[in-house]
Design a protein around this motif. Structure first.
Motif, mmCIF file in Angstrom:
data_model
loop_
_atom_site.group_PDB
_atom_site.id
_atom_site.type_symbol
_atom_site.label_atom_id
_atom_site.label_comp_id
_atom_site.label_asym_id
_atom_site.label_seq_id
_atom_site.Cartn_x
_atom_site.Cartn_y
_atom_site.Cartn_z
ATOM 1 N N SER A 170 1.408 -12.195 1.279
ATOM 2 C CA SER A 170 1.916 -10.927 0.734
ATOM 3 C C SER A 170 2.483 -10.048 1.843
ATOM 4 O O SER A 170 1.866 -9.875 2.889
ATOM 5 N N ASP A 171 3.651 -9.470 1.612
ATOM 6 C CA ASP A 171 4.195 -8.490 2.542
ATOM 7 C C ASP A 171 3.643 -7.110 2.160
ATOM 8 O O ASP A 171 2.750 -6.989 1.306
ATOM 9 N N THR A 172 4.164 -6.051 2.779
ATOM 10 C CA THR A 172 3.627 -4.721 2.496
ATOM 11 C C THR A 172 3.861 -4.302 1.044
ATOM 12 O O THR A 172 3.044 -3.595 0.462
ATOM 13 N N TRP A 173 4.971 -4.743 0.453
ATOM 14 C CA TRP A 173 5.269 -4.392 -0.943
ATOM 15 C C TRP A 173 4.244 -4.992 -1.894
ATOM 16 O O TRP A 173 3.648 -4.286 -2.723
ATOM 17 N N ALA A 174 4.010 -6.303 -1.759
ATOM 18 C CA ALA A 174 3.053 -6.964 -2.639
ATOM 19 C C ALA A 174 1.636 -6.455 -2.396
ATOM 20 O O ALA A 174 0.858 -6.264 -3.339
ATOM 21 N N THR A 175 1.290 -6.212 -1.133
ATOM 22 C CA THR A 175 -0.029 -5.675 -0.808
ATOM 23 C C THR A 175 -0.224 -4.309 -1.448
ATOM 24 O O THR A 175 -1.272 -4.020 -2.039
ATOM 25 N N ALA A 217 -2.586 -0.446 -5.230
ATOM 26 C CA ALA A 217 -2.300 0.622 -6.183
ATOM 27 C C ALA A 217 -2.799 0.276 -7.582
ATOM 28 O O ALA A 217 -3.277 1.150 -8.315
ATOM 29 N N HIS A 218 -2.708 -1.001 -7.943
ATOM 30 C CA HIS A 218 -3.162 -1.430 -9.268
ATOM 31 C C HIS A 218 -4.654 -1.161 -9.423
ATOM 32 O O HIS A 218 -5.107 -0.696 -10.484
ATOM 33 N N HIS A 219 -5.419 -1.435 -8.371
ATOM 34 C CA HIS A 219 -6.855 -1.163 -8.443
ATOM 35 C C HIS A 219 -7.134 0.338 -8.414
ATOM 36 O O HIS A 219 -7.943 0.847 -9.206
ATOM 37 N N LEU A 220 -6.471 1.051 -7.505
ATOM 38 C CA LEU A 220 -6.732 2.486 -7.379
ATOM 39 C C LEU A 220 -6.385 3.248 -8.656
ATOM 40 O O LEU A 220 -6.997 4.280 -8.955
ATOM 41 N N ALA A 221 -5.432 2.735 -9.405
ATOM 42 C CA ALA A 221 -5.043 3.393 -10.657
ATOM 43 C C ALA A 221 -6.191 3.399 -11.675
ATOM 44 O O ALA A 221 -6.177 4.188 -12.620
ATOM 45 N N THR A 222 -7.179 2.531 -11.473
ATOM 46 C CA THR A 222 -8.324 2.468 -12.389
ATOM 47 C C THR A 222 -9.465 3.360 -11.932
ATOM 48 O O THR A 222 -10.489 3.447 -12.619
ATOM 49 N N ARG A 223 -9.321 4.004 -10.767
ATOM 50 C CA ARG A 223 -10.399 4.801 -10.187
ATOM 51 C C ARG A 223 -10.099 6.298 -10.306
ATOM 52 O O ARG A 223 -8.937 6.720 -10.390
ATOM 53 N N ASP A 224 -11.167 7.086 -10.296
ATOM 54 C CA ASP A 224 -11.041 8.544 -10.306
ATOM 55 C C ASP A 224 -11.353 9.043 -8.900
ATOM 56 O O ASP A 224 -12.443 8.793 -8.378
ATOM 57 N N PHE A 225 -10.414 9.752 -8.274
ATOM 58 C CA PHE A 225 -10.621 10.157 -6.881
ATOM 59 C C PHE A 225 -9.872 11.454 -6.587
ATOM 60 O O PHE A 225 -8.943 11.845 -7.297
ATOM 61 N N GLY A 274 2.072 -2.794 12.020
ATOM 62 C CA GLY A 274 2.533 -1.502 12.511
ATOM 63 C C GLY A 274 3.691 -0.897 11.738
ATOM 64 O O GLY A 274 4.331 0.033 12.213
ATOM 65 N N THR A 275 3.987 -1.390 10.528
ATOM 66 C CA THR A 275 5.135 -0.864 9.787
ATOM 67 C C THR A 275 4.881 0.539 9.243
ATOM 68 O O THR A 275 5.814 1.316 9.071
ATOM 69 N N GLY A 276 3.638 0.847 8.911
ATOM 70 C CA GLY A 276 3.329 2.138 8.303
ATOM 71 C C GLY A 276 3.829 2.264 6.873
ATOM 72 O O GLY A 276 3.930 3.374 6.348
ATOM 73 N N GLN A 277 4.121 1.140 6.230
ATOM 74 C CA GLN A 277 4.719 1.173 4.897
ATOM 75 C C GLN A 277 3.700 1.240 3.760
ATOM 76 O O GLN A 277 3.980 1.817 2.703
ATOM 77 N N VAL A 278 2.526 0.640 3.943
ATOM 78 C CA VAL A 278 1.575 0.529 2.836
ATOM 79 C C VAL A 278 1.118 1.891 2.315
ATOM 80 O O VAL A 278 1.108 2.113 1.089
ATOM 81 N N PRO A 279 0.718 2.855 3.156
ATOM 82 C CA PRO A 279 0.321 4.160 2.596
ATOM 83 C C PRO A 279 1.422 4.795 1.756
ATOM 84 O O PRO A 279 1.147 5.338 0.673
ATOM 85 N N ALA A 280 2.664 4.732 2.244
ATOM 86 C CA ALA A 280 3.776 5.336 1.505
ATOM 87 C C ALA A 280 4.026 4.609 0.187
ATOM 88 O O ALA A 280 4.287 5.241 -0.845
ATOM 89 N N GLN A 281 3.954 3.292 0.201
ATOM 90 C CA GLN A 281 4.226 2.518 -1.015
ATOM 91 C C GLN A 281 3.108 2.679 -2.040
ATOM 92 O O GLN A 281 3.377 2.717 -3.252
ATOM 93 N N VAL A 282 1.872 2.797 -1.585
ATOM 94 C CA VAL A 282 0.767 3.057 -2.505
ATOM 95 C C VAL A 282 0.923 4.440 -3.135
ATOM 96 O O VAL A 282 0.760 4.615 -4.346
ATOM 97 N N ALA A 283 1.243 5.441 -2.297
ATOM 98 C CA ALA A 283 1.439 6.794 -2.813
ATOM 99 C C ALA A 283 2.575 6.834 -3.833
ATOM 100 O O ALA A 283 2.475 7.490 -4.880
ATOM 101 N N GLU A 284 3.660 6.128 -3.540
ATOM 102 C CA GLU A 284 4.794 6.086 -4.463
ATOM 103 C C GLU A 284 4.398 5.427 -5.786
ATOM 104 O O GLU A 284 4.752 5.918 -6.871
ATOM 105 N N ALA A 285 3.651 4.321 -5.713
ATOM 106 C CA ALA A 285 3.252 3.611 -6.933
ATOM 107 C C ALA A 285 2.332 4.462 -7.795
ATOM 108 O O ALA A 285 2.363 4.364 -9.027
#
Length: 261
Positions: free
Chosen positions: A88-93, A98-106, A119-130
């Motif tokens: 999995s690349d950063t997009w699939a990761t 995000a799919h799991h976090l969408a089921t949680r209350d936080f 070192g891409t720094g992409q996952v936090p941004a992509q999770v936030a976007e999703a």
């Protein structure tokens, strides 16, 4: 969110499959993610009613790291693992997380800004976007937090200046590495404590995602070819540690264009 990363000194690349061979390399906690967990534990010490869940997409051999985090004070650890996640690349990761976090209350998703193995720094941004959440990356300090009113104040390290922002909750805060903020030690009585009841393992079936969204098939990044430059053996130049040797070093550097007279 936390990622156990490979010890970079043990990485090997499979040129036939265009993927990193991760199975044999030792896993360590990504330093910036560890900073984020340490921050969460500080919040819990200040307000014991705080609940912390660590979420990690990693192979099963990451389990000891998650168990130790529970022994350090984390309430729950969730390991998202499946052989179909491989490659999995950063997009699939990000999609899986995000799919799991969408089921949680936080109120907050804390993580590191970068990882040692990419070192891409992409996952936090992509999770936030999703999740349609605000993101603050490069966070140096969580200055203030008010979950009742729904806001947080953070300092962001912008290299030559520190900027202060107020962000609405829920939000994703991606921290930079802070050597002074470390994980607490495991108490002697907790070293062998059974924490199985506080660690969940979720595979592909539990996530309910389409298999085409996972692994190499679900990755937007496709490596077509890897090229490496051949290294040429050079005869060493040995000089003495005296004036004549220093002059020889300067002449050699000047001939190669590294020095201008």
């Amino acid at each position: 969110m936390l990622k156990p990363v490979l010890d970079v000194g043990e990485l090997r690349y499979n040129r036939d499959r265009n993927v990193l061979e991760r199975d044999r390399a030792r896993l360590v906690l990504n330093p910036e993610d560890a900073t984020a967990v340490a921050m969460a534990l500080e919040l819990k010490r200040a307000d014991p009613a705080t609940t912390i869940e660590v979420v990690s997409m990693a192979p099963r051999r990451a389990m000891p790291h998650l168990e130790d985090l529970v022994r350090r004070g984390v309430d729950q650890a969730t390991l998202l693992t499946d052989r179909r996640h491989a490659g999995s690349d950063t997009w699939a990761t990000s999609r899986v997380l995000a799919h799991h976090l969408a089921t949680r209350d936080f109120d907050l998703v804390l993580c590191g800004t970068h990882t040692l193995d990419s070192g891409t720094g992409q996952v936090p941004a992509q999770v936030a976007e999703a999740l349609d959440l605000p993101l603050m990356a490069g966070v140096a300090e969580l200055v203030d937090l008010n979950t009742e009113e729904g806001w947080a104040v953070v300092d962001v390290d912008a290299e030559d200046v520190v900027l202060r922002f107020r962000v609405g909750l829920p939000a994703v805060l991606a921290f930079r590495y802070a050597p002074s903020r470390t994980l607490p030690p495991i108490g002697y009585g907790d070293l062998t404590r059974d924490v199985a009841g506080q660690v969940a393992v979720l595979g592909f079936d539990a996530l309910g995602m389409d298999e085409s969204e996972l692994g190499l098939r679900g990755s937007l990044t496709q490596v077509r070819r890897i090229e490496t430059d051949a290294l040429e053996a050079k005869d060493p130049i040995r000089v003495r540690a005296d004036r004549e040797g220093i002059d020889e070093v300067f002449r050699t550097l000047a001939e190669k264009g590294f020095l201008c007279r």
